[in-house]
Design an enzyme around this catalytic site. Sequence first.
Site, PDB file in Angstrom:
ATOM      1  N   HIS A 122      45.911  50.261 -20.725  1.00  0.00           N
ATOM      2  CA  HIS A 122      44.972  49.347 -21.351  1.00  0.00           C
ATOM      3  C   HIS A 122      43.507  50.065 -21.185  1.00  0.00           C
ATOM      4  O   HIS A 122      42.645  49.248 -21.294  1.00  0.00           O
ATOM      5  CB  HIS A 122      45.051  47.951 -20.772  1.00  0.00           C
ATOM      6  CG  HIS A 122      46.235  47.202 -21.119  1.00  0.00           C
ATOM      7  ND1 HIS A 122      46.789  46.294 -20.117  1.00  0.00           N
ATOM      8  CD2 HIS A 122      47.144  47.201 -22.084  1.00  0.00           C
ATOM      9  CE1 HIS A 122      47.819  45.648 -20.360  1.00  0.00           C
ATOM     10  NE2 HIS A 122      48.093  46.103 -21.686  1.00  0.00           N
TER      11      HIS A 122
ATOM     12  N   ARG B 133      46.701  55.284 -31.656  1.00  0.00           N
ATOM     13  CA  ARG B 133      46.812  54.971 -30.196  1.00  0.00           C
ATOM     14  C   ARG B 133      47.817  55.643 -29.664  1.00  0.00           C
ATOM     15  O   ARG B 133      49.205  55.881 -30.080  1.00  0.00           O
ATOM     16  CB  ARG B 133      47.137  53.587 -29.951  1.00  0.00           C
ATOM     17  CG  ARG B 133      47.410  53.079 -28.678  1.00  0.00           C
ATOM     18  CD  ARG B 133      47.668  51.339 -28.659  1.00  0.00           C
ATOM     19  NE  ARG B 133      47.882  51.329 -27.104  1.00  0.00           N
ATOM     20  CZ  ARG B 133      48.864  50.804 -26.466  1.00  0.00           C
ATOM     21  NH1 ARG B 133      49.580  49.977 -27.395  1.00  0.00           N
ATOM     22  NH2 ARG B 133      48.668  50.096 -25.484  1.00  0.00           N
TER      23      ARG B 133
ATOM     24  N   ASN C 119      49.341  52.330 -34.531  1.00  0.00           N
ATOM     25  CA  ASN C 119      50.047  52.143 -33.309  1.00  0.00           C
ATOM     26  C   ASN C 119      51.408  52.057 -33.640  1.00  0.00           C
ATOM     27  O   ASN C 119      52.055  51.138 -33.902  1.00  0.00           O
ATOM     28  CB  ASN C 119      49.535  50.952 -32.863  1.00  0.00           C
ATOM     29  CG  ASN C 119      50.024  50.670 -31.366  1.00  0.00           C
ATOM     30  OD1 ASN C 119      50.968  51.272 -30.739  1.00  0.00           O
ATOM     31  ND2 ASN C 119      49.623  49.521 -30.625  1.00  0.00           N
TER      32      ASN C 119
ATOM     33  N   GLU D 206      41.080  46.209 -29.433  1.00  0.00           N
ATOM     34  CA  GLU D 206      41.431  47.690 -29.220  1.00  0.00           C
ATOM     35  C   GLU D 206      41.461  48.511 -30.717  1.00  0.00           C
ATOM     36  O   GLU D 206      41.097  49.679 -30.426  1.00  0.00           O
ATOM     37  CB  GLU D 206      42.874  47.957 -28.732  1.00  0.00           C
ATOM     38  CG  GLU D 206      42.768  47.474 -27.285  1.00  0.00           C
ATOM     39  CD  GLU D 206      44.099  47.092 -26.596  1.00  0.00           C
ATOM     40  OE1 GLU D 206      44.561  45.969 -26.888  1.00  0.00           O
ATOM     41  OE2 GLU D 206      44.568  48.044 -25.768  1.00  0.00           O
TER      42      GLU D 206
ATOM     43  N   ARG E  49      57.380  41.989 -17.247  1.00  0.00           N
ATOM     44  CA  ARG E  49      57.304  42.683 -16.495  1.00  0.00           C
ATOM     45  C   ARG E  49      56.842  42.076 -14.989  1.00  0.00           C
ATOM     46  O   ARG E  49      56.264  41.234 -14.917  1.00  0.00           O
ATOM     47  CB  ARG E  49      56.210  43.698 -16.716  1.00  0.00           C
ATOM     48  CG  ARG E  49      56.652  44.636 -18.022  1.00  0.00           C
ATOM     49  CD  ARG E  49      55.664  45.928 -18.365  1.00  0.00           C
ATOM     50  NE  ARG E  49      55.386  45.520 -19.511  1.00  0.00           N
ATOM     51  CZ  ARG E  49      54.094  46.000 -20.248  1.00  0.00           C
ATOM     52  NH1 ARG E  49      53.439  46.850 -19.516  1.00  0.00           N
ATOM     53  NH2 ARG E  49      53.993  45.614 -21.264  1.00  0.00           N
TER      54      ARG E  49
END
Length: 400
Positions: free
Chosen positions: A181, A92, A8, A385, A242
Site C-alpha cells: 500500500h 501497478r 492494475n 492510488e 486476512r
Amino acid sequence: MTYALVLNSGSSSIKFQVIDPHADAEADPKASGLVEQIGEPQGQITLKTGGEKFTLNTEIPDHSAGLSLAFELMEEHQVGPKDLDISAVGHRVVHGGMLFSHPEVITDEIIDMIRDLIPLAPLHNPANLDGIEVARRILPDVPHVAVFDTGFFHSMPPAAALYAINAEVALNNGVRRYGFHGTSHEYVSQQVPALLGLPAQAVNQITLHLGNGASCAAIRGGEAVDTSMGMTPLSGLVMGTRSGDIDPGIVFHLARNAGMSIDELDTLLNKQSGVKGLSGVNDFRELRKMIEAENQDAWLAYNVYIHQLRRYIGSYMIALGRVNAITFTAGVGENDRYVRADALAGLEPYGIKIDPERNAAPNTGAREISTDDSAVKVFVVPTNEELAIAQYAVELANRG
Ligand code: ADP
C-alpha cells in the site's frame, strides 16, 4: 488534453482507468473499468464513462484478449487510445523487493527484474507482468511505467525492516519486511503537511489505510520508518478476510494437529480470516448492521479489529516520539466514523481529541476531524492510488 492509462492486473482481472493526471483528486476519471473472470467460460467487462455504465459479457480466454476487448469497448464510447491522447501507461506492480525504490520506465531489463521477484509474490507479480506485456504490445509507442506497492517502504531502517530469524536463512530467501500500500501511504501522507501548515520535513505522522486490505505506517519527515504489512500483505492489522499478525506457531499447530496443507493454511489466513472469519462478513457496512442487531460475533470481530488497530497506533506513537498527525484513508477509514472514533477513543492524555461532529460529517474530501485544541491533528484524506500512478507515469514519461 493528455491522459494516462492506469492498469492494475490481477490473476483473473484487470482494473483500468483513463485519467487526466492534472485533474482534481475528487473528480471522476475520464473512464474506468474492470475486466473480470479472465480464463473462465463467461467473462465480463464493465466500462464507466460520462456517468454511464456499459457491460459486455463474453468469453475472455486470457489477459491479452481482455485488454483488447476493453480497448474496443473504450473506443466504442470514444475514450480509447485512438480517441484520446494517452501519453503514458502506469502499471501497478505489487512487489518491488529490494530492487525498486521508485517508479521506473519499463524496459526489457525492468521486466526481467520484476520477473526475478516472482518468488516473493507468486500470485501478483506474474499477473502484473501479463498486463505489462499485453499493454506494451497494444500500445508500443507510449512509455510504460511501473509503480511498486513496496517502493515507499524501501528506505525503512533495518531495525524495522528485519525479522529476528536466522540471518543467513533470511538473506538467502529474501525474508524481510517490504510493506505494501506504499503508493497510498505516500499519496495521503504528502497532503498532510499542507493541512498542518508545516514543511514536510517537520512532520511526524501515522497513516492508517483501512480498506479491505489494511495497513498503517509511521512516517518521519516524509520517510517511512515502519509499517504493519511485512514480507507479504498478510501481516499487521486485522483485515476484511486476512488475519493480520498471528503467532507463527499457529501455522505449525494447524499443520500438525488439523493436518492442513500449506495451500489450505494460505487460504485460511488470507481468505477466511480477519473480520469475515470472526463474523461471516467482511464489509464494514454489513458488520455495522449486524452490530446494531446485537449480533455477538459481529461485535467481537469489531472489537478484535479495533484492539489490533490501537496496538499499532500506540506502538507508532512511541516509535515516532512526537506525532503531528494521524490520518485515516481507504474505504473504511474514509467512511466509517465508528472505526475512527473507537480507534482513538480515550487518548486525550496523549493529546488526541476527536471532534464528534466533524467526525460524523459526510465524506467530502480531505478534512480535519480533531478538535481545534487537539495537540495531535486527526485527518481523513481520501486515497487515490490510480491518480498517484497516473501522475508518476506522466512525470517519468516526460522526463524520458
Ligand atoms: P480495497 O482494499 O479493496 O481497495 P477499499 O479501500 O475500497 O478496498 O475499501 C473497501 C471497504 O470499505 C469495504 O469492504 C467496506 O468494508 C468499507 N466501506 C466502504 N464504504 C463504507 C461505508 N460507507 N461505511 C463503512 N465502510 C465502508
